[in-house]
Design an enzyme around this catalytic site. Structure first.
Site, mmCIF file in Angstrom:
data_model
loop_
_atom_site.group_PDB
_atom_site.id
_atom_site.type_symbol
_atom_site.label_atom_id
_atom_site.label_comp_id
_atom_site.label_asym_id
_atom_site.label_seq_id
_atom_site.Cartn_x
_atom_site.Cartn_y
_atom_site.Cartn_z
ATOM 1 N N HIS A 176 -14.948 8.059 2.695
ATOM 2 C CA HIS A 176 -15.290 7.878 4.108
ATOM 3 C C HIS A 176 -16.197 6.667 4.307
ATOM 4 C CE1 HIS A 176 -14.168 12.135 3.975
ATOM 5 N NE2 HIS A 176 -13.872 11.997 5.252
ATOM 6 N N ASP A 192 -20.037 -10.299 -16.019
ATOM 7 C CA ASP A 192 -19.481 -11.567 -15.540
ATOM 8 C C ASP A 192 -20.432 -12.733 -15.780
ATOM 9 O OD1 ASP A 192 -17.650 -13.303 -14.052
ATOM 10 O OD2 ASP A 192 -19.223 -13.288 -12.522
ATOM 11 N N LEU A 225 -9.727 7.119 -0.383
ATOM 12 C CA LEU A 225 -9.992 8.313 0.423
ATOM 13 C C LEU A 225 -11.479 8.526 0.696
ATOM 14 C CD1 LEU A 225 -7.350 10.711 -1.173
ATOM 15 C CD2 LEU A 225 -7.112 9.169 0.793
#
EC number: 4.6.1.17
Length: 160
Positions: A76, A127, A74
């Site tokens: 923008h 990572d 949701l």
């Protein structure tokens, strides 16, 4: 209490910000990566086998800020005007504080872009180092500062 991410039927919607005036929006967020002190020292000395850990994490964080609407349903899509990622290291504790700053002239805030940026930069450190340090943790993801829009300035207590 009303939730503006839901319509009258309770269905999720993206908030309509079309009636709002654009203003300069700034947000700063942080995530903390904890590694073994010797792993942090290897990062700082450029001895990690995967390369420039902080350089790659910086680029990942900047890219993540721009990709936020693809990750947070949701959120923008925004024209981001500035995104930066900085690192503060503590060789004694093995901590890396990852701080992301995002700025845009928009109708809605850039808090999520800053939070995603700091989080992805921290995940990139994980990572790139997981092969040599299995005990890495990431925590303390928090909005530190925001300004712009009708809600004004927010500064996290620890920042005041």
């Amino acid at each position: 209490m009303s939730f503006n991410h839901f319509d009258e039927q309770g269905q999720a919607i993206m908030v309509d910000v079309s009636g709002k005036e654009p203003t300069l929006r700034t947000a700063r967020a942080q995530a903390v990566v904890r590694l073994r002190p010797e792993t942090l020292q290897a990062i700082l000395d450029g001895r990690m086998t995967k390369g420039d850990v902080l350089g790659v994490a910086r680029l990942a964080g900047i890219a993540a800020a721009k990709k936020t609407p693809e990750l947070i349903p949701l959120s923008h899509p925004l024209a981001i005007h500035h995104a930066a990622v900085e690192f503060a290291t503590d060789p004694e504790t093995g901590e890396i504080a990852v701080t992301a700053t995002v700025r845009a002239f928009e109708r809605t805030g850039v808090e999520m872009e800053a939070m995603v940026s700091a989080s992805v930069a921290a995940l990139t450190v994980y990572d790139m180092c997981k092969g040599s340090d299995k005990g890495i943790t990431i925590g303390q993801v928090a909005l530190l500062y925001k300004e712009g829009g009708k809600s004004g300035v927010y500064r996290r207590e620890e920042e005041r």
